[in-house]
Design a protein around this motif. Structure first.
Motif, PDB file in Angstrom:
ATOM      1  N   LYS A 174       0.823  -1.217   0.104  1.00 26.16           N
ATOM      2  CA  LYS A 174      -0.091  -0.083   0.057  1.00 26.16           C
ATOM      3  C   LYS A 174       0.968   1.107   0.028  1.00 26.16           C
ATOM      4  O   LYS A 174       0.685   2.112  -0.620  1.00 26.16           O
ATOM      5  CB  LYS A 174      -1.123   0.156   1.199  1.00 26.16           C
ATOM      6  N   GLU A 175       1.978   1.161   0.944  1.00 25.04           N
ATOM      7  CA  GLU A 175       2.693   2.318   0.947  1.00 25.04           C
ATOM      8  C   GLU A 175       3.452   2.669  -0.249  1.00 25.04           C
ATOM      9  O   GLU A 175       3.676   3.805  -0.862  1.00 25.04           O
ATOM     10  CB  GLU A 175       3.777   2.308   2.019  1.00 25.04           C
ATOM     11  N   LEU A 176       4.119   1.503  -0.852  1.00 24.50           N
ATOM     12  CA  LEU A 176       4.552   1.771  -2.252  1.00 24.50           C
ATOM     13  C   LEU A 176       3.595   2.195  -3.253  1.00 24.50           C
ATOM     14  O   LEU A 176       4.105   2.833  -4.302  1.00 24.50           O
ATOM     15  CB  LEU A 176       5.304   0.280  -2.712  1.00 24.50           C
ATOM     16  N   GLU A 177       2.478   1.658  -3.180  1.00 24.40           N
ATOM     17  CA  GLU A 177       1.554   2.175  -4.316  1.00 24.40           C
ATOM     18  C   GLU A 177       1.421   3.769  -4.242  1.00 24.40           C
ATOM     19  O   GLU A 177       1.356   4.496  -5.127  1.00 24.40           O
ATOM     20  CB  GLU A 177       0.280   1.657  -4.046  1.00 24.40           C
ATOM     21  N   ILE A 178       1.243   4.269  -2.856  1.00 27.70           N
ATOM     22  CA  ILE A 178       1.102   5.474  -2.659  1.00 27.70           C
ATOM     23  C   ILE A 178       2.415   6.555  -3.031  1.00 27.70           C
ATOM     24  O   ILE A 178       2.353   7.426  -3.687  1.00 27.70           O
ATOM     25  CB  ILE A 178       0.859   6.006  -1.183  1.00 27.70           C
ATOM     26  N   LEU A 179       3.536   5.888  -2.787  1.00 28.77           N
ATOM     27  CA  LEU A 179       4.890   6.618  -2.934  1.00 28.77           C
ATOM     28  C   LEU A 179       5.097   6.526  -4.542  1.00 28.77           C
ATOM     29  O   LEU A 179       5.512   7.304  -5.313  1.00 28.77           O
ATOM     30  CB  LEU A 179       6.053   5.813  -2.481  1.00 28.77           C
ATOM     31  N   ARG A 180       4.629   5.299  -5.297  1.00 30.42           N
ATOM     32  CA  ARG A 180       4.618   5.331  -6.987  1.00 30.42           C
ATOM     33  C   ARG A 180       3.964   6.420  -7.452  1.00 30.42           C
ATOM     34  O   ARG A 180       4.225   7.264  -8.380  1.00 30.42           O
ATOM     35  CB  ARG A 180       4.407   4.004  -7.042  1.00 30.42           C
ATOM     36  N   ALA A 181       2.523   6.678  -7.046  1.00 28.47           N
ATOM     37  CA  ALA A 181       2.033   7.764  -7.536  1.00 28.47           C
ATOM     38  C   ALA A 181       2.419   9.062  -7.464  1.00 28.47           C
ATOM     39  O   ALA A 181       2.477   9.870  -8.177  1.00 28.47           O
ATOM     40  CB  ALA A 181       0.535   7.355  -6.753  1.00 28.47           C
ATOM     41  N   LYS A 182       3.028   9.130  -6.083  1.00 34.22           N
ATOM     42  CA  LYS A 182       3.438  10.478  -5.946  1.00 34.22           C
ATOM     43  C   LYS A 182       4.661  11.011  -6.744  1.00 34.22           C
ATOM     44  O   LYS A 182       4.766  11.970  -7.059  1.00 34.22           O
ATOM     45  CB  LYS A 182       3.852  10.586  -4.513  1.00 34.22           C
ATOM     46  N   ALA A 183       5.544   9.796  -7.001  1.00 34.55           N
ATOM     47  CA  ALA A 183       6.623   9.927  -7.817  1.00 34.55           C
ATOM     48  C   ALA A 183       6.332  10.242  -9.227  1.00 34.55           C
ATOM     49  O   ALA A 183       6.897  11.297  -9.766  1.00 34.55           O
ATOM     50  CB  ALA A 183       7.348   8.666  -7.687  1.00 34.55           C
ATOM     51  N   ILE A 188      11.976   5.252 -10.730  1.00 35.85           N
ATOM     52  CA  ILE A 188      10.849   5.170  -9.811  1.00 35.85           C
ATOM     53  C   ILE A 188      11.030   4.216  -8.749  1.00 35.85           C
ATOM     54  O   ILE A 188      10.893   4.548  -7.542  1.00 35.85           O
ATOM     55  CB  ILE A 188       9.745   5.211 -10.551  1.00 35.85           C
ATOM     56  N   GLU A 189      11.266   2.887  -9.261  1.00 37.13           N
ATOM     57  CA  GLU A 189      11.349   1.815  -8.259  1.00 37.13           C
ATOM     58  C   GLU A 189      12.306   1.943  -7.435  1.00 37.13           C
ATOM     59  O   GLU A 189      12.048   1.636  -6.264  1.00 37.13           O
ATOM     60  CB  GLU A 189      11.232   0.511  -9.162  1.00 37.13           C
ATOM     61  N   GLY A 190      13.518   2.602  -7.722  1.00 37.45           N
ATOM     62  CA  GLY A 190      14.486   2.285  -6.789  1.00 37.45           C
ATOM     63  C   GLY A 190      14.490   3.664  -5.745  1.00 37.45           C
ATOM     64  O   GLY A 190      14.499   3.589  -4.535  1.00 37.45           O
ATOM     65  N   ILE A 191      13.851   4.912  -6.192  1.00 36.79           N
ATOM     66  CA  ILE A 191      13.233   6.005  -5.470  1.00 36.79           C
ATOM     67  C   ILE A 191      12.389   5.469  -4.178  1.00 36.79           C
ATOM     68  O   ILE A 191      12.643   5.742  -3.105  1.00 36.79           O
ATOM     69  CB  ILE A 191      12.819   7.094  -6.238  1.00 36.79           C
ATOM     70  N   ILE A 192      11.428   4.724  -4.710  1.00 31.91           N
ATOM     71  CA  ILE A 192      10.447   4.612  -3.713  1.00 31.91           C
ATOM     72  C   ILE A 192      10.748   3.385  -3.000  1.00 31.91           C
ATOM     73  O   ILE A 192      10.253   3.350  -1.449  1.00 31.91           O
ATOM     74  CB  ILE A 192       8.960   4.320  -4.540  1.00 31.91           C
ATOM     75  N   ASN A 193      11.501   2.416  -3.157  1.00 31.56           N
ATOM     76  CA  ASN A 193      11.951   1.444  -2.222  1.00 31.56           C
ATOM     77  C   ASN A 193      12.933   2.060  -1.072  1.00 31.56           C
ATOM     78  O   ASN A 193      13.032   1.608  -0.112  1.00 31.56           O
ATOM     79  CB  ASN A 193      12.619   0.272  -3.060  1.00 31.56           C
ATOM     80  N   GLY A 194      13.697   3.065  -1.590  1.00 32.97           N
ATOM     81  CA  GLY A 194      14.466   3.917  -0.768  1.00 32.97           C
ATOM     82  C   GLY A 194      13.690   4.576   0.181  1.00 32.97           C
ATOM     83  O   GLY A 194      14.106   4.806   1.539  1.00 32.97           O
ATOM     84  N   GLN A 195      12.603   5.288  -0.096  1.00 35.70           N
ATOM     85  CA  GLN A 195      11.711   6.127   0.644  1.00 35.70           C
ATOM     86  C   GLN A 195      10.993   4.846   1.660  1.00 35.70           C
ATOM     87  O   GLN A 195      10.924   5.704   2.801  1.00 35.70           O
ATOM     88  CB  GLN A 195      10.721   6.656  -0.240  1.00 35.70           C
ATOM     89  N   LEU A 196      10.618   3.952   1.160  1.00 29.75           N
ATOM     90  CA  LEU A 196       9.870   3.098   2.070  1.00 29.75           C
ATOM     91  C   LEU A 196      11.020   2.605   3.361  1.00 29.75           C
ATOM     92  O   LEU A 196      10.364   2.404   4.247  1.00 29.75           O
ATOM     93  CB  LEU A 196       9.411   1.720   1.098  1.00 29.75           C
ATOM     94  N   ASN A 206       3.546  11.612 -10.037  1.00 32.69           N
ATOM     95  CA  ASN A 206       2.880  12.990 -10.150  1.00 32.69           C
ATOM     96  C   ASN A 206       4.023  14.229 -10.159  1.00 32.69           C
ATOM     97  O   ASN A 206       3.678  15.250 -10.784  1.00 32.69           O
ATOM     98  CB  ASN A 206       1.998  13.064  -8.897  1.00 32.69           C
ATOM     99  N   GLU A 207       5.066  13.650  -9.479  1.00 30.86           N
ATOM    100  CA  GLU A 207       6.314  14.683  -9.511  1.00 30.86           C
ATOM    101  C   GLU A 207       7.133  14.858 -10.823  1.00 30.86           C
ATOM    102  O   GLU A 207       7.988  15.497 -10.942  1.00 30.86           O
ATOM    103  CB  GLU A 207       6.930  14.348  -8.275  1.00 30.86           C
TER     104      GLU A 207
END
Length: 302
Positions: A207-216, A226-234, A218-219
């Protein structure tokens, strides 16, 4: 007419009056439910029911720790924070917390069904609601005991946040108690969703990855990154929601997990964070925002 337990239960649910008051009202009404309701209203005993739909999101957390081996917490809610300063309310919180500790109770229902001063706690609470004039609820309870280890607690402020910590260890060193207190204060200050990373379920991560992916997206982040960015953020986010992985508030250079390891080496005994419970008054309750002046004017008009 014979007054059955079912009839008493029904009237109690309708009015929230005490069990014995309901039984007497039904007897006086010869079993007529509606007449019994009227009798209770005339006596002022059913006014509790009029307050039952009001949001109770203030109140106090009661906490008792006994001999470092047993503890309990109970959250009791009221409509306003003024009630938390009421001596009768404070005594009720203290009394039900002691009950939860003595019986090692872990839910509000068990507390409400227990006995206090010769009456059920629910009936004592109903009397308090009638006396003070606000809706109140026993929301939740938690208890812990330790045969091998220590129990410590921390109550923040005047009782708006309470924490119980259980450590399993063979050590009797005072440093273990200090560690437990530090962890309790950490949990109170920072909050947490999981004690250890092992408890984090996959659905949460997805769920969190889905939210972070959509945010990335949109930005306008590059698709290949994107996958590397959001995994780091998670990974960073999990360090905030997992208690053992949080930075220690007294020393940001170490995590709670490393702090436990350090104290374990100092005392020469393994230490495990076995359990933690945290109550914050009103947490998760949707509060109704109202204009105070308008509310007073409305009451005066009535």
């Amino acid at each position: 007419m014979k007054i059955t337990a079912g009839m008493v239960k029904e009237l109690r649910e309708k009015t929230s009056a005490g069990m014995m008051d309901c039984k007497k009202a039904l007897a006086d009404a010869n079993g007529d439910m509606e007449k019994a309701v009227v009798i209770l209203r005339e006596k002022g005993l059913s006014k509790v029911a009029k307050k039952a739909d009001r949001v109770a999101a203030e109140g106090l957390v009661g906490l008792i720790v006994e001999d470092d081996k047993k503890a309990a917490m109970v959250e009791v809610n009221s409509e306003t924070d003024f009630v938390s300063k009421n001596e009768d309310f404070q005594k009720f919180v203290s009394d039900v917390t002691k009950i939860a500790s003595d019986k090692q109770l872990n839910d509000a229902e068990s507390v409400l069904e227990s006995e206090l001063d010769g009456k059920k706690v629910q009936d004592v609470l109903n009397d308090l609601i009638s006396k003070i004039g606000e809706n109140m609820t026993v929301r939740r309870a938690a208890s812990m005991s330790a045969d091998n280890g220590v129990i410590e607690g921390y109550l923040h402020g005047t009782g708006n946040i309470g924490v119980i910590v259980k450590l399993e260890t063979d050590s009797k060193d005072e440093k273990v108690m200090t560690l437990a207190k530090d962890i309790a204060m950490q949990a109170a200050a920072m909050g947490y969703q999981y004690i250890s990373a092992d408890e984090v379920d996959e659905s949460y991560k997805e769920k969190e990855l889905e939210i972070l992916r959509a945010k990335a997206e949109n930005e306008g982040k590059p698709a290949e990154r994107i996958e590397g960015i959001i995994n780091g953020q998670l990974k960073k986010q999990l360090k905030e929601v997992v208690l053992l992985d949080q930075e220690f508030v007294k020393d940001s250079k170490i995590t709670i997990s490393k702090l436990i390891e350090s104290v374990s080496k100092e005392v020469g005994s393994d230490i495990k964070l076995a359990d933690v419970a945290r109550f914050k008054v009103g947490e998760g309750i949707e509060k109704k925002e109202e204009d105070f002046a308008a509310e007073v004017a409305k009451q005066m008009g009535n």
